[in-house]
Structure formats: structure tokens, C-alpha cells
Design an enzyme around this catalytic site. Structure first.
Site, PDB file in Angstrom:
ATOM      1  N   SER A  94      69.284  -1.617 -29.352  1.00 49.28           N
ATOM      2  CA  SER A  94      67.917  -2.128 -29.234  1.00 49.28           C
ATOM      3  C   SER A  94      67.631  -3.343 -30.100  1.00 49.28           C
ATOM      4  O   SER A  94      66.669  -4.065 -29.854  1.00 49.28           O
ATOM      5  CB  SER A  94      66.911  -1.019 -29.579  1.00 49.28           C
ATOM      6  OG  SER A  94      66.950  -0.709 -30.960  1.00 49.28           O
ATOM      7  N   LYS A 135      63.177  -1.532 -36.201  1.00 47.58           N
ATOM      8  CA  LYS A 135      62.645  -2.568 -35.312  1.00 47.58           C
ATOM      9  C   LYS A 135      62.130  -3.727 -36.154  1.00 47.58           C
ATOM     10  O   LYS A 135      62.113  -3.673 -37.386  1.00 47.58           O
ATOM     11  CB  LYS A 135      61.488  -2.021 -34.450  1.00 47.58           C
ATOM     12  CG  LYS A 135      61.804  -0.770 -33.657  1.00 47.58           C
ATOM     13  CD  LYS A 135      62.778  -1.013 -32.516  1.00 47.58           C
ATOM     14  CE  LYS A 135      63.091   0.280 -31.763  1.00 47.58           C
ATOM     15  NZ  LYS A 135      64.123   0.101 -30.733  1.00 47.58           N
TER      16      LYS A 135
END
Length: 263
Positions: free
Chosen positions: A46, A120
Site C-alpha cells: 500500500s 500511511k
């Protein structure tokens, strides 16, 4: 007899000194891991191309202050009790000068399941309005600068073995990083406008079409109390098809060029 006793005593003293050194080293490692830097490894794609599967990195736990999820054990001061000796914010977090900044890569506890660590990039700050329109990121109504660069490929990652469109994004504060666009119009390339609540942050993965992040209800807005720390440096990296413990494969599987890369 006396010589034998002296030899035994010296042997015992030497053993005790070795034990003390080991104990001291373990204590230092415990303090560093608990209060300063915690190692994490990257298990998913990701955050490509910034972070790859098989990267091992140090996360600075001091960066954003200490909260209930900063440690691997329960600390009473971060519950309902107040501590007069330390400045606390409204979530019971020991406040330090640095808040999460736009562009930081941070580890946090998933709001819907705090047993899971996510990593993230910080995109939206409290009060920001965030949306995606045709694959372009908008912050407070303004499009984020996005420039096409050379395609990206990674033979070790199944989803990235073919050329993938790569872009450089530049946030309003000047932070730049590369993002991938594996689908021309992915399911999260057009969204409603998100208004980030006070005390929360909007997080996104750099691999935009392969990231469960704040665009999805499973993640949503991330409270400051869920932050573990800021990812600072890659200290080791190995190809996904090899294990950290398969030492005999290291010369061929280790990504030497990623050692000690700042994030």
C-alpha cells in the site's frame, strides 16, 4: 589448591561480568524500543514506491508524544487519570512540540481494530477538507500538484510487475513524494469531500489504487491518540520471497541500496 581457587574465582568473576554486560544491553534495548524507536516491517504494497514489502524501519515514538498506544503494555496515566507533572492534550496524550505534519509517514493503530498497526502518509490535518476527483487529490478546494514521471515496475511484487503510471505529488507545505496509479479510474479516484474532525487526521497510501486508508470506512479519520510514531529510516530490506532469518539467501535477496534510507 590456592591457585585452583583463584582460577575458579576469576572464571566466576568473568562470567558475572559477561552476564552484567548482557543485562545492561537488554535494558538499553528495552528502553530504546519502548520510549524512542520501535522496529516495524512492511507486509503489504500500500505504500509503494516509498516503502516496499520486506522493508524494516525504525519508527520514532518520541515524535508525536506518548499516548495509550505508544507502548506494548498498559500505562495508567493515559486512561482516565490525569498527571499533573506532564502536559496532556484532551485525549490524555503527553504533548511534545511536534504534531503530525502533512506528508509524514506514520504508524497508527487502526481505529476499527486497535490490535492492528497501519502505516500511511498524513494528508489531511484537523479541519481540512479532502477529496479525490479523477485521481487528483484536493486539499481545501485546491488541487495538489501532480506530475507524471517514468513508469514504475517491481519484479518482486505481483501487482507491479508490469509498468505502472507513477507521479510526483507536492503538498501545500512543499513535501514531495511519488505515488502510483495502477488504475485509470479506481474505485477511490472520485470521492465525496471529507472534513477532518478536530483531533483527527486523514491518512492515505502512496499506492493509491491498492491502499485501505481514510477514504474507506474501515480506516476513516485517525485520532491523534492512535498514533504510534513517525517512520524515520529504513534500516534493513529484503526481497519478499526471502525471510529475514534465511541468512544464506541474504547476498542475493537483500536490497542493499535501501539500507539507511530516510523516509
Amino acid at each position: 589448591m590456592a591457585a585452583a581457587q583463584d582460577t575458579r574465582r576469576k572464571s566466576e568473576d568473568g562470567l558475572w561480568e559477561t552476564v552484567k554486560v548482557i543485562i545492561q544491553a537488554l535494558l538499553i534495548a528495552f528502553v530504546v524500543r519502548t520510549f524512542l524507536y520501535q522496529p516495524f516491517n512492511i507486509p503489504s504494497a500500500s505504500m509503494y514506491p516509498t516503502l516496499k514489502v520486506g522493508d524494516y524501519l525504525f519508527v520514532s515514538k518520541l515524535s508525536y508524544g506518548y499516548g495509550r498506544y505508544s507502548f506494548n503494555f498498559s500505562v495508567g496515566m493515559f486512561g482516565n487519570e490525569l498527571v499533573s507533572c506532564c502536559p496532556l492534550d484532551f485525549k490524555g496524550r503527553i504533548v511534545l512540540p511536534d504534531d503530525p505534519k502533512r506528508g509524514d509517514v506514520a504508524v497508527f493503530k487502526l481505529p476499527s481494530d486497535t490490535s492492528i498497526d497501519y502505516i500511511k502518509r498524513v494528508i489531511g490535518l484537523p479541519g481540512d477538507r479532502i477529496m479525490m476527483r479523477d485521481g487528483i487529490l484536493y486539499i481545501n478546494g485546491q488541487p495538489v500538484k501532480k506530475e507524471r514521471v517514468e513508469d514504475y515496475t517491481d519484479p518482486s511484487e505481483p501487482g507491479l510487475r508490469r509498468p505502472v503510471a507513477q507521479f510526483v505529488e507536492t503538498l501545500p507545505n512543499g513535501v514531495t513524494y511519488n505515488v502510483l496509479d495502477t488504475e485509470t479510474l479506481g474505485e477511490a479516484d472520485n470521492t465525496d469531500e471529507y472534513v477532518v474532525p478536530e483531533g483527527h487526521y486523514f491518512m492515505m497510501g502512496d499506492n493509491r489504487d491498492n491502499s485501505q486508508d481514510s477514504r474507506y470506512p474501515r480506516v476513516g479519520y485517525v485520532p491523534i491518540e492512535n498514533f504510534v510514531g513517525r517512520a524515520d529510516i529504513i534500516f534493513f530490506s529484503v526481497s519478499p520471497d526471502a525471510s529475514l532469518f534465511e541468512v544464506w539467501r541474504w547476498p542475493f535477496a537483500i536490497r542493499w541500496s535501501r539500507f539507511f534510507n530516510l523516509i
